[in-house]
Design an enzyme around this catalytic site. Sequence first.
Site, PDB file in Angstrom:
ATOM      1  N   ARG A  86       8.542   0.278  -8.823  1.00  0.00           N
ATOM      2  CA  ARG A  86       8.937   1.592  -8.333  1.00  0.00           C
ATOM      3  C   ARG A  86      10.404   1.856  -8.672  1.00  0.00           C
ATOM      4  NH1 ARG A  86       9.617   1.595  -3.565  1.00  0.00           N
ATOM      5  NH2 ARG A  86       9.021  -0.530  -3.028  1.00  0.00           N
ATOM      6  N   TYR A 216       3.674   2.972 -14.086  1.00  0.00           N
ATOM      7  CA  TYR A 216       3.548   1.868 -13.128  1.00  0.00           C
ATOM      8  C   TYR A 216       2.948   2.331 -11.794  1.00  0.00           C
ATOM      9  CZ  TYR A 216       4.528  -1.337  -9.427  1.00  0.00           C
ATOM     10  OH  TYR A 216       4.362  -2.123  -8.314  1.00  0.00           O
ATOM     11  N   LYS A 225       1.808   5.566  -2.335  1.00  0.00           N
ATOM     12  CA  LYS A 225       3.104   5.752  -1.688  1.00  0.00           C
ATOM     13  C   LYS A 225       3.438   7.243  -1.592  1.00  0.00           C
ATOM     14  CE  LYS A 225       3.094   1.608  -1.018  1.00  0.00           C
ATOM     15  NZ  LYS A 225       3.851   0.421  -0.772  1.00  0.00           N
ATOM     16  N   HIS A 245       3.884   2.117   6.616  1.00  0.00           N
ATOM     17  CA  HIS A 245       3.760   1.076   5.588  1.00  0.00           C
ATOM     18  C   HIS A 245       3.362  -0.229   6.294  1.00  0.00           C
ATOM     19  CE1 HIS A 245       5.923  -1.163   2.018  1.00  0.00           C
ATOM     20  NE2 HIS A 245       4.622  -1.058   1.822  1.00  0.00           N
ATOM     21  N   SER A 267       8.233  -4.042   1.036  1.00  0.00           N
ATOM     22  CA  SER A 267       7.498  -4.378  -0.178  1.00  0.00           C
ATOM     23  C   SER A 267       7.724  -5.843  -0.561  1.00  0.00           C
ATOM     24  CB  SER A 267       7.958  -3.474  -1.321  1.00  0.00           C
ATOM     25  OG  SER A 267       7.729  -2.129  -0.962  1.00  0.00           O
ATOM     26  N   CYS A 269       6.938  -8.517   1.020  1.00  0.00           N
ATOM     27  CA  CYS A 269       7.393  -9.350   2.138  1.00  0.00           C
ATOM     28  C   CYS A 269       6.236  -9.881   2.976  1.00  0.00           C
ATOM     29  CB  CYS A 269       8.391  -8.591   3.003  1.00  0.00           C
ATOM     30  SG  CYS A 269       9.967  -8.330   2.154  1.00  0.00           S
ATOM     31  N   THR A 272       0.021  -8.309   2.443  1.00  0.00           N
ATOM     32  CA  THR A 272      -1.307  -8.692   1.932  1.00  0.00           C
ATOM     33  C   THR A 272      -1.663 -10.096   2.414  1.00  0.00           C
ATOM     34  OG1 THR A 272      -1.011  -7.270   0.012  1.00  0.00           O
ATOM     35  CG2 THR A 272      -2.697  -8.981  -0.160  1.00  0.00           C
ATOM     36  N   ASN A 273      -0.693 -10.995   2.351  1.00  0.00           N
ATOM     37  CA  ASN A 273      -0.949 -12.373   2.778  1.00  0.00           C
ATOM     38  C   ASN A 273      -1.298 -12.454   4.256  1.00  0.00           C
ATOM     39  OD1 ASN A 273      -0.294 -14.738   0.702  1.00  0.00           O
ATOM     40  ND2 ASN A 273       0.862 -12.910   0.151  1.00  0.00           N
ATOM     41  N   ASP A 294      -1.675  -2.470   3.309  1.00  0.00           N
ATOM     42  CA  ASP A 294      -0.424  -1.807   2.899  1.00  0.00           C
ATOM     43  C   ASP A 294      -0.085  -0.551   3.706  1.00  0.00           C
ATOM     44  OD1 ASP A 294       1.784  -2.011   0.959  1.00  0.00           O
ATOM     45  OD2 ASP A 294       1.042  -0.129   0.145  1.00  0.00           O
ATOM     46  N   ARG A 386       0.770  -7.256 -10.742  1.00  0.00           N
ATOM     47  CA  ARG A 386      -0.092  -6.802  -9.641  1.00  0.00           C
ATOM     48  C   ARG A 386      -1.568  -6.937  -9.985  1.00  0.00           C
ATOM     49  NH1 ARG A 386       2.325  -4.724  -4.661  1.00  0.00           N
ATOM     50  NH2 ARG A 386       4.524  -4.936  -5.114  1.00  0.00           N
ATOM     51  N   GLY A 511      -0.985 -19.229   6.181  1.00  0.00           N
ATOM     52  CA  GLY A 511      -1.987 -19.482   7.223  1.00  0.00           C
ATOM     53  C   GLY A 511      -1.358 -19.895   8.549  1.00  0.00           C
TER      54      GLY A 511
HETATM   55  P1  GTP Z   1       3.698  -4.977  -1.319  1.00  0.00           P
HETATM   56  O1  GTP Z   1       2.349  -4.931  -1.951  1.00  0.00           O
HETATM   57  O2  GTP Z   1       4.802  -4.864  -2.303  1.00  0.00           O
HETATM   58  O3  GTP Z   1       3.855  -3.975  -0.222  1.00  0.00           O
HETATM   59  O4  GTP Z   1       3.892  -6.481  -0.737  1.00  0.00           O
HETATM   60  P2  GTP Z   1       3.314  -7.255   0.540  1.00  0.00           P
HETATM   61  O5  GTP Z   1       4.138  -6.926   1.727  1.00  0.00           O
HETATM   62  O6  GTP Z   1       1.846  -7.067   0.644  1.00  0.00           O
HETATM   63  O7  GTP Z   1       3.645  -8.778   0.173  1.00  0.00           O
HETATM   64  P3  GTP Z   1       2.677  -9.980  -0.267  1.00  0.00           P
HETATM   65  O8  GTP Z   1       1.754 -10.417   0.832  1.00  0.00           O
HETATM   66  O9  GTP Z   1       2.062  -9.647  -1.558  1.00  0.00           O
HETATM   67  O10 GTP Z   1       3.742 -11.139  -0.475  1.00  0.00           O
HETATM   68  C1  GTP Z   1       4.831 -10.998  -1.341  1.00  0.00           C
HETATM   69  C2  GTP Z   1       5.476 -12.322  -1.644  1.00  0.00           C
HETATM   70  O11 GTP Z   1       5.857 -12.987  -0.440  1.00  0.00           O
HETATM   71  C3  GTP Z   1       4.542 -13.276  -2.380  1.00  0.00           C
HETATM   72  O12 GTP Z   1       5.277 -13.946  -3.370  1.00  0.00           O
HETATM   73  C4  GTP Z   1       4.097 -14.240  -1.318  1.00  0.00           C
HETATM   74  O13 GTP Z   1       3.780 -15.496  -1.839  1.00  0.00           O
HETATM   75  C5  GTP Z   1       5.293 -14.294  -0.375  1.00  0.00           C
HETATM   76  N1  GTP Z   1       4.875 -14.548   1.024  1.00  0.00           N
HETATM   77  C6  GTP Z   1       3.915 -13.898   1.718  1.00  0.00           C
HETATM   78  N2  GTP Z   1       3.768 -14.426   2.958  1.00  0.00           N
HETATM   79  C7  GTP Z   1       4.670 -15.417   3.049  1.00  0.00           C
HETATM   80  C8  GTP Z   1       5.024 -16.336   4.091  1.00  0.00           C
HETATM   81  O14 GTP Z   1       4.468 -16.339   5.192  1.00  0.00           O
HETATM   82  N3  GTP Z   1       6.034 -17.214   3.819  1.00  0.00           N
HETATM   83  C9  GTP Z   1       6.671 -17.241   2.608  1.00  0.00           C
HETATM   84  N4  GTP Z   1       7.638 -18.131   2.440  1.00  0.00           N
HETATM   85  N5  GTP Z   1       6.363 -16.398   1.598  1.00  0.00           N
HETATM   86  C10 GTP Z   1       5.382 -15.500   1.822  1.00  0.00           C
HETATM   87  C1  SPV Z   2       5.188  -1.584  -2.556  1.00  0.00           C
HETATM   88  O1  SPV Z   2       6.114  -1.627  -3.375  1.00  0.00           O
HETATM   89  O2  SPV Z   2       5.382  -1.511  -1.321  1.00  0.00           O
HETATM   90  C2  SPV Z   2       3.794  -1.664  -3.022  1.00  0.00           C
HETATM   91  C3  SPV Z   2       3.546  -1.616  -4.449  1.00  0.00           C
HETATM   92  O3  SPV Z   2       2.874  -1.717  -2.223  1.00  0.00           O
HETATM   93  S1  SPV Z   2       3.618  -0.001  -5.084  1.00  0.00           S
HETATM   94  O4  SPV Z   2       2.291   0.590  -4.962  1.00  0.00           O
HETATM   95  O5  SPV Z   2       3.999  -0.121  -6.457  1.00  0.00           O
HETATM   96  O6  SPV Z   2       4.562   0.768  -4.328  1.00  0.00           O
HETATM   97 MN    MN Z   3       3.621  -1.858  -0.119  1.00  0.00          MN
END
Ligand code: GTP
Ligand code: SPV
Ligand code: MN
Length: 602
Positions: A86, A216, A225, A245, A267, A269, A272-273, A294, A386, A511
């Site tokens: 972005r 992108y 977004k 968000h 973003s 952070c 998704t995890n 998201d 992505r 986890g």
């Molecule tokens: P956007 O799609 O950009 O909004 O991201 P998101 O908030 O969904 O983040 P995502 O879950 O994809 O995680 C982003 C990064 O943070 C990845 O590299 C993960 O491996 C890392 N990450 C996620 N959860 C954890 C955690 O609990 N601890 C650590 N150390 N890293 C984490």
């Molecule tokens: C973010 O950046 O918070 C995302 C990816 O979820 S994007 O759709 O590119 O904004």
């Molecule tokens: Mn996001």
Amino acid sequence: MDNLAPAITPPSGIGDSKPTNQSVLDWVQEVTRLAQPENVFWCDGSEKENAYLLEQAQAQGIILKLNEAKVPGSYLHRSNTNDVARVEQFTLICTPTKEEAGPTNNWAEPAETYAKLNGMLKGAMAGRTMFVIPYIMGPPESSLTKVGFEITDSVYVVLSMRIMTRMGEVAVKRLEKSKNGEWNRGVHSLLDVNPDRRLICHFPQDNAIISVGSGYGGNVLLSKKCLALRIGSYLARKQGWLAEHMLILGVESPEGQKHYVAAAFPSACGKTNFAMLIPPEHYKGWKVTTVGDDIAWMQIGDDGRLYAVNPENGYFGVVPGTSYKSNPNAMKSIERDTLYTNVALTDDGDVWWEGKDGAQPAHAKDWKGNDWTPASKEKAAHPNSRFAVPMRNNPVLDPDVEKGEGVPISAIIFGGRRSDTMPLVFQARDWEHGVYAGATMGSETTAAATGAVGQVRRDPMAMLPFCGYNMGQYFKHWLKIGPRLKNPPLIFHVNWFRKGADGKFLWPGFGDNMRVLKWMIDRCEGRGGATESPIGFVPRPEDLDTKGLEGFSSETLTELLSVKPEEWKKELETQKEFFKTLGADMPSELTAQHDQVAERFA
Ligand code: GTP
Ligand code: SPV
Ligand code: MN
């Protein structure tokens, strides 16, 4: 890959699902006159159409088919190398006055911006196909659901929108039945994918978006977004709901007691995890399910609780770091039917990225398509590479994901990426204090947006890049929601990213975040011990379950939970500076909350 492809000429029966709505037809005609495409392709979201477009996109070199035995039904796309994230500096909010957009947004005058964009779009689609994509955001049965139409000259956008939104007939039908006839107008053109001619413009008053010069995801999937957050937040304020968000997850105890929580992390952070986490071994019988990863749209239900829906239909997730160890449910989701962007390609037609399970390949093509070996200095996959995958692929998809009224939210969690200062978790004292905790969120910047990575900035409610209006007014809107809730969610703040003196993360994360989630659920049920600190309720070491955490010392836990006055002194100053930048719109309730925290430290 050259992503500027010539027009495609579909056989009859494909690309001709012209809707009958006159306002849509008029708008498409207007954009056609301006952009001068070779032809117009009316999308219907069908299997047949998708198969045809996949074939055409391969022939044009826009996507590459991956090894069918390794990742069935999956494709790789490479974006232009100047176009991988972005672009916040080129993202504009075009409201009649600058005050409406507020000091945290880039404002531009609507009439001037339309004129400028019209100049850029003039003849921009010559020789190309112009696709018209009807879609809805939200479950078909939800009152919050919105209709959008996106015009684009990118077949990658069409393929992605089919995954990320509910596309086609469902939107045309909803518009036909709609009482107010409202729909979002989205125009996207790649132009020449030139960073100097890249603008992502929002016109909240007109429910319109124009995006040029990028290919992108976050800049061009206008549903996400742009509509669901920037335009969404503007509409939400007018109509009394929240567009956030946030991920939404369900957590069910072995006894069958189920709670839903929504969590705002910036973003890249961890949304998704967290939304797909698998609890540690000894949490036998506990289940976490995903509603969304998201975006959350939330409204007040008849019973006075907050209800959330996920407006999306798929996940556009960060690839690097995803593994069977960190996120098995994401891995299972992306084993098939996945559109990958900017990952590495192995010699046997599989995808690879830093952090994937198993050995590194001896040779691959990196995200730019260049030869790569483990000796290469550059990363094989772009840090913001992505996946786009339908949410149906998620083995832990929540059964109520389609529920029109949404799911009742027991807790709201705010969280940033902070090496220091912020404890693993704390609970806000009440709604107003919770809004303050969200409003003062700070986080280190990530590769999800262009610019420097790793710098702490204020990112209130993880909405700094996504709030479509004045941030002070946004805080006021949040403050008004609380008193309207008979049974408001508890509000928490978490930080998975605190580091020790050795620069390593103190908390195992992923986890094991279940342990923190469990404490929050206990608090929602009136259990769970805590001590009161100046910043809110913090669990005592004995209140957090650390059973089975190998090599995790009690000193580490104490450090993770510590609230250090010297760190907080700096933190409070930074918060105050940020509040000052919001000027007269800053609600006094939140500055008062700030001062109370400062007093409690004194
Ligand atoms: P956007 O799609 O950009 O909004 O991201 P998101 O908030 O969904 O983040 P995502 O879950 O994809 O995680 C982003 C990064 O943070 C990845 O590299 C993960 O491996 C890392 N990450 C996620 N959860 C954890 C955690 O609990 N601890 C650590 N150390 N890293 C984490
Ligand atoms: C973010 O950046 O918070 C995302 C990816 O979820 S994007 O759709 O590119 O904004
Ligand atoms: Mn996001």
